[in-house]
Write a protein that holds these residues in place. Structure first.
Motif, PDB file in Angstrom:
ATOM      1  N   ALA A  15       0.833  -1.209   0.000  1.00  0.00           N
ATOM      2  CA  ALA A  15       0.000   0.000   0.000  1.00  0.00           C
ATOM      3  C   ALA A  15       0.864   1.254   0.000  1.00  0.00           C
ATOM      4  O   ALA A  15       0.579   2.215  -0.724  1.00  0.00           O
ATOM      5  N   VAL A  16       1.915   1.238   0.791  1.00  0.00           N
ATOM      6  CA  VAL A  16       2.813   2.399   0.817  1.00  0.00           C
ATOM      7  C   VAL A  16       3.460   2.591  -0.543  1.00  0.00           C
ATOM      8  O   VAL A  16       3.547   3.705  -1.065  1.00  0.00           O
ATOM      9  N   ARG A  17       3.921   1.500  -1.125  1.00  0.00           N
ATOM     10  CA  ARG A  17       4.591   1.595  -2.427  1.00  0.00           C
ATOM     11  C   ARG A  17       3.632   2.058  -3.529  1.00  0.00           C
ATOM     12  O   ARG A  17       4.018   2.786  -4.446  1.00  0.00           O
ATOM     13  N   VAL A  18       2.383   1.682  -3.451  1.00  0.00           N
ATOM     14  CA  VAL A  18       1.404   2.055  -4.474  1.00  0.00           C
ATOM     15  C   VAL A  18       0.956   3.500  -4.309  1.00  0.00           C
ATOM     16  O   VAL A  18       0.869   4.255  -5.284  1.00  0.00           O
ATOM     17  N   PHE A  19       0.682   3.920  -3.089  1.00  0.00           N
ATOM     18  CA  PHE A  19       0.085   5.233  -2.875  1.00  0.00           C
ATOM     19  C   PHE A  19       1.093   6.346  -2.608  1.00  0.00           C
ATOM     20  O   PHE A  19       0.724   7.525  -2.625  1.00  0.00           O
ATOM     21  N   LEU A  20       2.355   6.036  -2.355  1.00  0.00           N
ATOM     22  CA  LEU A  20       3.330   7.061  -2.037  1.00  0.00           C
ATOM     23  C   LEU A  20       3.562   8.057  -3.185  1.00  0.00           C
ATOM     24  O   LEU A  20       3.596   9.271  -2.938  1.00  0.00           O
ATOM     25  N   PRO A  21       3.692   7.639  -4.445  1.00  0.00           N
ATOM     26  CA  PRO A  21       3.877   8.635  -5.516  1.00  0.00           C
ATOM     27  C   PRO A  21       2.705   9.610  -5.642  1.00  0.00           C
ATOM     28  O   PRO A  21       2.915  10.810  -5.842  1.00  0.00           O
ATOM     29  N   ASP A  22       1.475   9.105  -5.489  1.00  0.00           N
ATOM     30  CA  ASP A  22       0.311   9.987  -5.554  1.00  0.00           C
ATOM     31  C   ASP A  22       0.286  10.951  -4.380  1.00  0.00           C
ATOM     32  O   ASP A  22      -0.068  12.126  -4.530  1.00  0.00           O
ATOM     33  N   THR A  23       0.669  10.469  -3.220  1.00  0.00           N
ATOM     34  CA  THR A  23       0.700  11.325  -2.035  1.00  0.00           C
ATOM     35  C   THR A  23       1.742  12.414  -2.183  1.00  0.00           C
ATOM     36  O   THR A  23       1.486  13.584  -1.861  1.00  0.00           O
ATOM     37  N   VAL A  24       2.921  12.067  -2.671  1.00  0.00           N
ATOM     38  CA  VAL A  24       3.985  13.054  -2.875  1.00  0.00           C
ATOM     39  C   VAL A  24       3.554  14.089  -3.910  1.00  0.00           C
ATOM     40  O   VAL A  24       3.755  15.297  -3.713  1.00  0.00           O
ATOM     41  N   ALA A  25       2.966  13.650  -5.003  1.00  0.00           N
ATOM     42  CA  ALA A  25       2.507  14.584  -6.032  1.00  0.00           C
ATOM     43  C   ALA A  25       1.425  15.513  -5.476  1.00  0.00           C
ATOM     44  O   ALA A  25       1.415  16.718  -5.767  1.00  0.00           O
ATOM     45  N   GLY A  26       0.520  14.985  -4.667  1.00  0.00           N
ATOM     46  CA  GLY A  26      -0.518  15.815  -4.064  1.00  0.00           C
ATOM     47  C   GLY A  26       0.055  16.848  -3.105  1.00  0.00           C
ATOM     48  O   GLY A  26      -0.382  17.998  -3.085  1.00  0.00           O
ATOM     49  N   LEU A  27       1.034  16.441  -2.306  1.00  0.00           N
ATOM     50  CA  LEU A  27       1.653  17.387  -1.378  1.00  0.00           C
ATOM     51  C   LEU A  27       2.418  18.479  -2.117  1.00  0.00           C
ATOM     52  O   LEU A  27       2.381  19.651  -1.730  1.00  0.00           O
ATOM     53  N   ARG A  28       3.118  18.115  -3.189  1.00  0.00           N
ATOM     54  CA  ARG A  28       3.821  19.126  -3.985  1.00  0.00           C
ATOM     55  C   ARG A  28       2.839  20.116  -4.608  1.00  0.00           C
ATOM     56  O   ARG A  28       3.089  21.319  -4.637  1.00  0.00           O
ATOM     57  N   ARG A  29       1.734  19.598  -5.096  1.00  0.00           N
ATOM     58  CA  ARG A  29       0.714  20.471  -5.684  1.00  0.00           C
ATOM     59  C   ARG A  29       0.131  21.416  -4.637  1.00  0.00           C
ATOM     60  O   ARG A  29      -0.095  22.600  -4.896  1.00  0.00           O
ATOM     61  N   LEU A  30      -0.086  20.901  -3.451  1.00  0.00           N
ATOM     62  CA  LEU A  30      -0.611  21.708  -2.356  1.00  0.00           C
ATOM     63  C   LEU A  30       0.395  22.789  -1.954  1.00  0.00           C
ATOM     64  O   LEU A  30       0.021  23.942  -1.715  1.00  0.00           O
ATOM     65  N   LEU A  31       1.671  22.440  -1.891  1.00  0.00           N
ATOM     66  CA  LEU A  31       2.694  23.428  -1.556  1.00  0.00           C
ATOM     67  C   LEU A  31       2.804  24.511  -2.624  1.00  0.00           C
ATOM     68  O   LEU A  31       2.985  25.685  -2.313  1.00  0.00           O
ATOM     69  N   ARG A  32       2.715  24.121  -3.894  1.00  0.00           N
ATOM     70  CA  ARG A  32       2.765  25.124  -4.971  1.00  0.00           C
ATOM     71  C   ARG A  32       1.585  26.076  -4.888  1.00  0.00           C
ATOM     72  O   ARG A  32       1.730  27.290  -5.075  1.00  0.00           O
ATOM     73  N   ALA A  33       0.408  25.538  -4.607  1.00  0.00           N
ATOM     74  CA  ALA A  33      -0.777  26.398  -4.475  1.00  0.00           C
ATOM     75  C   ALA A  33      -0.625  27.335  -3.286  1.00  0.00           C
ATOM     76  O   ALA A  33      -0.961  28.524  -3.377  1.00  0.00           O
ATOM     77  N   GLY A  34      -0.097  26.836  -2.192  1.00  0.00           N
ATOM     78  CA  GLY A  34       0.130  27.687  -1.032  1.00  0.00           C
ATOM     79  C   GLY A  34       1.146  28.778  -1.309  1.00  0.00           C
ATOM     80  O   GLY A  34       1.002  29.916  -0.853  1.00  0.00           O
ATOM     81  N   ALA A  35       2.189  28.448  -2.069  1.00  0.00           N
ATOM     82  CA  ALA A  35       3.185  29.462  -2.420  1.00  0.00           C
ATOM     83  C   ALA A  35       2.562  30.528  -3.312  1.00  0.00           C
ATOM     84  O   ALA A  35       2.847  31.724  -3.146  1.00  0.00           O
ATOM     85  N   ARG A  36       1.720  30.126  -4.246  1.00  0.00           N
ATOM     86  CA  ARG A  36       1.064  31.119  -5.112  1.00  0.00           C
ATOM     87  C   ARG A  36       0.172  32.050  -4.299  1.00  0.00           C
ATOM     88  O   ARG A  36       0.164  33.262  -4.525  1.00  0.00           O
ATOM     89  N   VAL A  37      -0.562  31.488  -3.368  1.00  0.00           N
ATOM     90  CA  VAL A  37      -1.435  32.317  -2.534  1.00  0.00           C
ATOM     91  C   VAL A  37      -0.600  33.259  -1.673  1.00  0.00           C
ATOM     92  O   VAL A  37      -0.917  34.440  -1.530  1.00  0.00           O
ATOM     93  N   GLY A  38       0.485  32.758  -1.122  1.00  0.00           N
ATOM     94  CA  GLY A  38       1.346  33.585  -0.294  1.00  0.00           C
ATOM     95  C   GLY A  38       1.985  34.721  -1.068  1.00  0.00           C
ATOM     96  O   GLY A  38       2.050  35.861  -0.588  1.00  0.00           O
ATOM     97  N   ILE A  39       2.459  34.434  -2.272  1.00  0.00           N
ATOM     98  CA  ILE A  39       3.067  35.477  -3.100  1.00  0.00           C
ATOM     99  C   ILE A  39       2.027  36.521  -3.483  1.00  0.00           C
ATOM    100  O   ILE A  39       2.290  37.724  -3.437  1.00  0.00           O
ATOM    101  N   ALA A  40       0.846  36.073  -3.841  1.00  0.00           N
ATOM    102  CA  ALA A  40      -0.215  37.023  -4.202  1.00  0.00           C
ATOM    103  C   ALA A  40      -0.574  37.906  -3.014  1.00  0.00           C
ATOM    104  O   ALA A  40      -0.787  39.116  -3.170  1.00  0.00           O
ATOM    105  N   GLU A  41      -0.609  37.321  -1.833  1.00  0.00           N
ATOM    106  CA  GLU A  41      -0.932  38.100  -0.637  1.00  0.00           C
ATOM    107  C   GLU A  41       0.170  39.118  -0.341  1.00  0.00           C
ATOM    108  O   GLU A  41      -0.106  40.260   0.024  1.00  0.00           O
TER     109      GLU A  41
END
Length: 69
Positions: A15-41
């Motif tokens: 389960a870890v091996r299957v879901f880890l790439p999706d989890t990492v990609a989701g966290l990176r996407r979330l961090l990028r969105a947070g950075a965009r919001v922070g820069i805009a603010e």
């Protein structure tokens, strides 16, 4: 350690091996969105700077030094 414990460990590892790439990609996407919001603010909260003037006005604001030695 019983056979059931090994099956649970194998299932967890799979389960870890299957879901880890999706989890990492989701966290990176979330961090990028947070950075965009922070820069805009930050851009919205900074005061507007007046345009820089060239030449004499910039020099007039610097006080002259007395060099009596």
């Amino acid at each position: 350690m019983t056979v059931n414990d090994l099956f649970v460990l194998l299932a967890a590892a799979t389960a870890v091996r299957v879901f880890l790439p999706d989890t990492v990609a989701g966290l990176r996407r979330l961090l990028r969105a947070g950075a965009r919001v922070g820069i805009a603010e930050l851009l919205n909260t900074q005061p507007a700077r007046p345009p820089a003037t060239a030449g004499t006005e910039a020099l007039a604001t610097v006080p002259a030094r007395d060099e009596e030695a």
